[in-house]
Design a protein around this motif. Structure first.
Motif, PDB file in Angstrom:
ATOM      1  N   VAL A 129       0.988  -1.424   0.334  1.00  0.00           N
ATOM      2  CA  VAL A 129      -0.593  -0.448   0.062  1.00  0.00           C
ATOM      3  C   VAL A 129       0.897   1.224  -0.085  1.00  0.00           C
ATOM      4  N   THR A 130       1.730   1.295   0.663  1.00  0.00           N
ATOM      5  CA  THR A 130       2.509   2.342   0.863  1.00  0.00           C
ATOM      6  C   THR A 130       3.828   2.415  -0.611  1.00  0.00           C
ATOM      7  N   ARG A 132       2.709   1.503  -3.267  1.00  0.00           N
ATOM      8  CA  ARG A 132       1.701   2.078  -4.368  1.00  0.00           C
ATOM      9  C   ARG A 132       1.169   3.643  -4.154  1.00  0.00           C
ATOM     10  N   MET A 133       0.815   4.302  -3.108  1.00  0.00           N
ATOM     11  CA  MET A 133       0.999   5.174  -2.439  1.00  0.00           C
ATOM     12  C   MET A 133       1.726   6.214  -2.791  1.00  0.00           C
ATOM     13  N   THR A 217      -7.643   3.885  -5.819  1.00  0.00           N
ATOM     14  CA  THR A 217      -7.231   2.865  -6.620  1.00  0.00           C
ATOM     15  C   THR A 217      -6.946   2.169  -5.634  1.00  0.00           C
ATOM     16  N   VAL A 218      -5.504   2.023  -4.709  1.00  0.00           N
ATOM     17  CA  VAL A 218      -5.673   1.292  -3.622  1.00  0.00           C
ATOM     18  C   VAL A 218      -6.684   0.821  -3.099  1.00  0.00           C
ATOM     19  N   MET A 221      -8.076  -2.160  -4.969  1.00  0.00           N
ATOM     20  CA  MET A 221      -7.184  -3.451  -4.791  1.00  0.00           C
ATOM     21  C   MET A 221      -7.546  -3.970  -3.712  1.00  0.00           C
ATOM     22  N   ARG A 248      -6.954   1.025   5.689  1.00  0.00           N
ATOM     23  CA  ARG A 248      -7.257   1.772   4.306  1.00  0.00           C
ATOM     24  C   ARG A 248      -7.036   2.852   4.184  1.00  0.00           C
TER      25      ARG A 248
END
Length: 463
Positions: A129-130, A132-133, A217-218, A221, A248
């Protein structure tokens, strides 16, 4: 002294056996019925541990979980293999939805696909997640542990493997425990009795994952992954859904762009002479792009003055797919105003002329939205043409789907009930109020005046 008349009760022995290998290594084993096979026979698994205390502890845990129906059998299925199987089995969703699932899970498969499903941890998903962000990888502790990592690196430096004696001489009892964990994880294999070797010469290289994506988007997912892991939990493949434990990112709600009634009228006047004027009127009426492009001439009933939404055309994997409407409510029959029906009638006449001019090369698709050569209009082409018309008409260039929001807002602001608006749009009434319930500035001002007991037509006279 006389003996105690009641013999001392002996504790029931646990079925754990001691095993001594030829090289002197001691281990403790037990077998447990963990379930039933499809043919009805018992499924027994053998468990081996280096110490008696660990064997007893695990025996009690495993038998308790088996009795409660919560025991998870050991399985080496990887994240990538499970997600691929899960996606292939989703026959209950539309192709465009399935394509969205595949796109949402691609970063998970690319970055975490080599990990056994049962070894997937919340920390690894947090790192993804990190990544992707922020677009940068996050350093984290090796999930194998320090000693297991050392043993695995030592074995990888020996392509032919090593004997138990060599392993014990190098690492002692700690190496024996590490080997047990590595074998359970599939990292180490036993090619021959008493010999151990690394299953892979090196860890698979994880491809780079694009970063800097939006919170939405995250979250998408994580939602799709959580749905897949819920099914894995129901099948007994994992003990818990680790995706539900990931925090989240917060999605910032953005106000949807809409036109004012005046801007919608300006666009309508601009496209009046366009070849696709009938299609633009349907878009202004609140139909989805897929519904406009999937409409057939057989769905247009001039006698009844209606059109029927019975199918849609969407983009899937670079191509277009025609299928059922988005939902059960989306399949509906709508009464159309006379000007819309007149534009459809004129467009049908024009297509007949184009067909006659082209001759036998005209494809008989039966669709309303086709090019001058009879080929179906691609969804991307329709959206690009809409943007060009917006700029030419001097109205804000909004998304094509935002015209649907505009139609919903105009209906609600004009006094149409939420249930009637929802039926027109093919939506649930609650969703209509939550998603499409925009109001214009004039309506907000009127609402404020009403609260203060004033009327804009009269002025500031108090009631």
């Amino acid at each position: 002294m006389s003996a105690d008349p009641q013999a001392k009760r002996t504790r029931r022995a646990e079925p754990i056996t001691k095993h001594v290998a030829q090289n002197g290594a001691v281990s403790y084993q037990f077998r447990v019925d963990v379930g039933t096979r499809p043919d009805g026979s018992r499924e027994r698994q053998r468990f081996t541990y280096p110490t008696l205390a660990e064997a007893r502890r695990e025996y009690r845990r495993i038998t308790t979980e088996v009795a409660a129906g919560t025991f998870v059998r050991r399985d080496k299925t990887t994240v990538a293999a499970y997600l691929a199987e899960w996606l292939d089995g989703r026959r209950d969703v539309r192709p465009v939805t399935l394509a969205g699932y595949r796109h949402a899970l691609k970063p998970v498969i690319d970055n975490l696909g080599a990990i056994p499903l049962q070894h997937l941890r919340t920390a690894e998903l947090d790192a993804l997640v990190t990544l992707r962000m922020a677009g940068a990888p996050v350093a984290q502790r090796d999930k194998r542990g320090r000693r297991s990592g050392e043993v695995l690196a030592w074995l990888r430096a020996r392509p032919d493997g090593a004997s138990y004696g060599e392993l014990f001489a190098e690492f002692g009892n700690a190496g024996e425990k590490a080997i047990t964990r590595l074998m359970a994880a599939g990292e180490v294999v036993r090619p021959a009795r008493g010999r151990y070797a690394a299953a892979r010469p090196a860890d698979p290289e994880r491809p780079k994952v694009a970063g800097g994506v939006s919170a939405r988007t995250v979250v998408t997912m994580l939602v799709v992954l959580s749905s897949a892991l819920d099914d894995a939990l129901a099948q007994g493949l994992v003990a818990r859904n680790v995706a539900r434990l990931v925090k989240r990112p917060k999605i910032t709600a953005a106000e949807m762009a809409t036109w004012t009634p005046e801007q919608a009228a300006r666009f309508r006047a601009h496209v009046a002479g366009d070849r696709l004027a009938a299609c633009w009127l349907l878009t202004l009426a609140g139909l989805r792009r897929s519904e406009v492009l999937g409409l057939r001439w057989t769905d247009v009933d001039h006698d009844a003055g209606t059109i029927s939404i019975a199918q849609g055309r969407v983009v899937v994997g670079g191509g277009t797919v025609t299928g059922a409407p988005k939902s059960t409510r989306s399949a509906r029959t709508l009464p159309m105003p006379s000007d819309v029906l007149g534009a459809l009638r004129a467009f049908r006449t024009r297509q007949a002329e184009e067909h006659l001019a082209l001759g036998g090369g005209w494809p008989d698709t039966g669709l309303v939205a086709v090019n001058a050569d009879g080929s179906p209009i691609r969804p991307e082409t329709y959206s690009k043409a809409f943007a060009l018309h917006c700029a030419a008409a001097g109205v804000p260039v909004i998304r094509l789907h935002d015209v649907r929001h505009t139609a919903a807002t105009m209906l609600l602001d004009g006094g149409t009930t939420p249930s009637a608006t929802a039926k027109w749009l093919g939506h649930d009434p609650a969703i209509t109020l939550r998603v499409y319930g925009h109001v214009y500035d004039d309506a907000l001002a009127s609402a404020g005046d009403a609260l203060l007991g004033r009327s804009r037509s009269v002025g500031d006279t108090q009631l």
